[in-house]
Design an enzyme around this catalytic site. Structure first.
Site, PDB file in Angstrom:
ATOM      1  CB  THR A  40      -0.902  -0.002   1.259  1.00 50.18           C
ATOM      2  OG1 THR A  40      -1.647  -1.214   1.261  1.00 50.18           O
ATOM      3  CG2 THR A  40      -1.851   1.172   1.274  1.00 50.18           C
ATOM      4  CG  HIS A  43      -0.545   0.575  -4.484  1.00 46.81           C
ATOM      5  ND1 HIS A  43      -0.704   0.345  -5.835  1.00 46.81           N
ATOM      6  CD2 HIS A  43      -0.632  -0.630  -3.879  1.00 46.81           C
ATOM      7  CE1 HIS A  43      -0.878  -0.960  -6.035  1.00 46.81           C
ATOM      8  NE2 HIS A  43      -0.832  -1.573  -4.861  1.00 46.81           N
ATOM      9  CG  HIS A  63      -0.220   0.312   7.385  1.00 44.07           C
ATOM     10  ND1 HIS A  63       0.056   0.866   6.161  1.00 44.07           N
ATOM     11  CD2 HIS A  63      -0.315  -1.014   7.178  1.00 44.07           C
ATOM     12  CE1 HIS A  63       0.117  -0.087   5.255  1.00 44.07           C
ATOM     13  NE2 HIS A  63      -0.086  -1.241   5.830  1.00 44.07           N
ATOM     14  CD  GLU A  64       3.063  -3.753   6.649  1.00 45.10           C
ATOM     15  OE1 GLU A  64       4.246  -4.139   6.609  1.00 45.10           O
ATOM     16  OE2 GLU A  64       2.227  -4.059   5.780  1.00 45.10           O
ATOM     17  CB  CYS A  96     -20.991   0.900  11.111  1.00 43.15           C
ATOM     18  SG  CYS A  96     -19.728  -0.371  11.169  1.00 43.15           S
ATOM     19  CB  CYS A  99     -18.916  -1.720  14.792  1.00 42.22           C
ATOM     20  SG  CYS A  99     -17.374  -1.104  14.096  1.00 42.22           S
ATOM     21  CB  CYS A 107     -15.418  -0.580  11.111  1.00 40.43           C
ATOM     22  SG  CYS A 107     -16.055   1.078  11.469  1.00 40.43           S
ATOM     23  NE  ARG A 200       6.993 -11.478  -5.031  1.00 39.29           N
ATOM     24  CZ  ARG A 200       5.902 -10.737  -5.216  1.00 39.29           C
ATOM     25  NH1 ARG A 200       4.843 -11.267  -5.807  1.00 39.29           N
ATOM     26  NH2 ARG A 200       5.870  -9.492  -4.827  1.00 39.29           N
ATOM     27  CG  LEU A 261      -5.747 -11.116   1.707  1.00 39.19           C
ATOM     28  CD1 LEU A 261      -5.558 -11.454   3.174  1.00 39.19           C
ATOM     29  CD2 LEU A 261      -4.412 -10.813   1.075  1.00 39.19           C
ATOM     30  N   GLY A 262      -6.470 -11.215  -2.047  1.00 34.51           N
ATOM     31  CA  GLY A 262      -5.836 -10.314  -3.022  1.00 34.51           C
ATOM     32  C   GLY A 262      -6.861  -9.397  -3.668  1.00 34.51           C
TER      33      GLY A 262
HETATM   34 ZN   LIG Z   1     -18.031   0.433  12.516  1.00 35.38          ZN
HETATM   35 ZN   LIG Z   2       0.231  -3.216   5.207  1.00 36.24          ZN
END
Ligand SMILES: [Zn+2]
Ligand SMILES: [Zn+2]
Length: 348
Positions: A40, A43, A63-64, A96, A99, A107, A200, A261-262
């Protein structure tokens, strides 16, 4: 403090000097020890179509991460200065429909660290206390920083019961690679991994895949049918590549299950009748990490040594070497590049 930010619309990032954030009453301030670069972030670095719609500069990315608590807000309970921590990156609204149904990871109004608010490519990051996860002290920070993508892998693997099952892992990016040893722990009897990248595939072997296949050189569906008779019991679709998705569904046995997931760049056409309805396929979308079910599973997998993620860390660099780091991820050439770790507070 130093931070790595998208300061204006357009490609690239900038190393900036900015204020250390001040924690509000319900927040904690974390000194970031290690942070890993996600697809991400690449990107956003490139400033592709998705980023242009989603990201509003100026923004500190990342974020990691893993770090250590250095300050807690006055209303925070149960967290103390000095604790080794990471954080669930999705800050949810608790109101929501998802949640209220207990599906916090779905969420509809989630705010994401490093996407919607300042992230962890910085010496310090401030997050709500309710998002903090206390790491086991014996897990190294660079491994703990991988829990965001590792959680995606763990979430996907535990979507279905894999005990005694044959499993196709479609796509060997970091999350697909992480899913291999987890699927083994979950009891998979046969793990086939596919990817067009030879580096890979080597890593997939090292992570414990029984068989690796390059779809540009081999007929994956035929090979899987030779091995299994009817096709695999479960697919973990980690690639988001249209051709790989087609192949994965074709390699699935009747009555089989797909954890998807992808993310694809564009909508994908599938033969609905043949591949889903007549096959009786079960398809489960996988997004984020279950809060906190997935995190508890991760702790057990890492702390017991049942899963070793260290082969996936291929590069370690100081935050200031970010251009080299992103360059490696965008143009790996013949080099093996999986997870790249940045150290905002020095490397020792
Ligand atoms: Zn929520
Ligand atoms: Zn990530």
């Amino acid at each position: 403090m130093k931070a790595l930010a998208k300061t204006r619309p357009g490609p690239g990032l900038e190393l900036i000097e900015t204020e250390v954030p001040k924690p509000g009453p319900h927040d904690v301030l974390i000194r970031v020890t290690a942070t890993s670069i996600c697809g991400t972030d690449v990107h956003i670095y490139r400033w592709d179509h998705w980023s242009q719609q989603r990201i509003h500069p100026p923004l500190i990315l990342g974020h990691e991460f893993a770090g250590e608590i250095v300050a807690v807000g006055e209303a925070v309970q149960g967290l103390e200065v000095g604790m080794p921590v990471s954080a669930e990156g999705h800050i949810v609204d608790h109101t929501c429909a998802a949640c209220r149904a207990g599906q916090l990871h779905l969420c509809q109004n989630a705010q994401v660290i490093g996407i919607d608010r300042p992230g962890a490519f910085a010496e310090y990051v401030c997050v709500p206390a309710e998002n903090v996860w206390v790491n086991a002290p014996d897990v190294p920070p660079e491994i703990a920083s991988l829990q965001d993508p590792f959680g995606n892998a763990v979430h996907a693997v535990y979507a279905f019961d894999l005990a005694g099952q044959s499993v196709l892992i479609s796509g060997c990016g970091p999350i697909g690679l992480m899913a291999i040893p987890v699927a083994r722990v979950a009891g998979a009897r046969l793990i086939v991994a596919t990817d067009p990248n030879a580096q890979r595939l080597k890593l997939a072997q090292r992570m414990g895949a029984d068989l690796v296949l390059d779809p540009t050189r081999e007929d994956v569906v035929r090979k899987i049918q030779e091995l299994t008779g009817d096709g695999v019991d479960v697919v973990l679709e980690m690639s988001g590549a249209p051709a790989a998705i087609q192949t994965a569904f074709a390699a699935l046995r009747s009555g089989g299950k797909v954890a998807a997931l992808g993310l694809t760049a564009e909508p994908v056409a599938l033969d609905w009748n043949e591949l889903i309805v007549l096959k009786g396929a079960t398809v489960q979308g996988i997004y984020g990490r279950k809060i906190w079910d997935t995190w508890h599973r991760m702790r057990a997998l890492l702390q017991t040594g049942a899963v070793d993620l260290s082969p996936l860390i291929t590069h370690r660099l100081p935050l200031s070497a970010y251009e080299t780091a992103f360059g490696l991820l965008m143009e790996p050439g013949s080099e093996l590049v999986a997870k790249v770790i940045l150290y905002p507070n020095g490397m020792d």
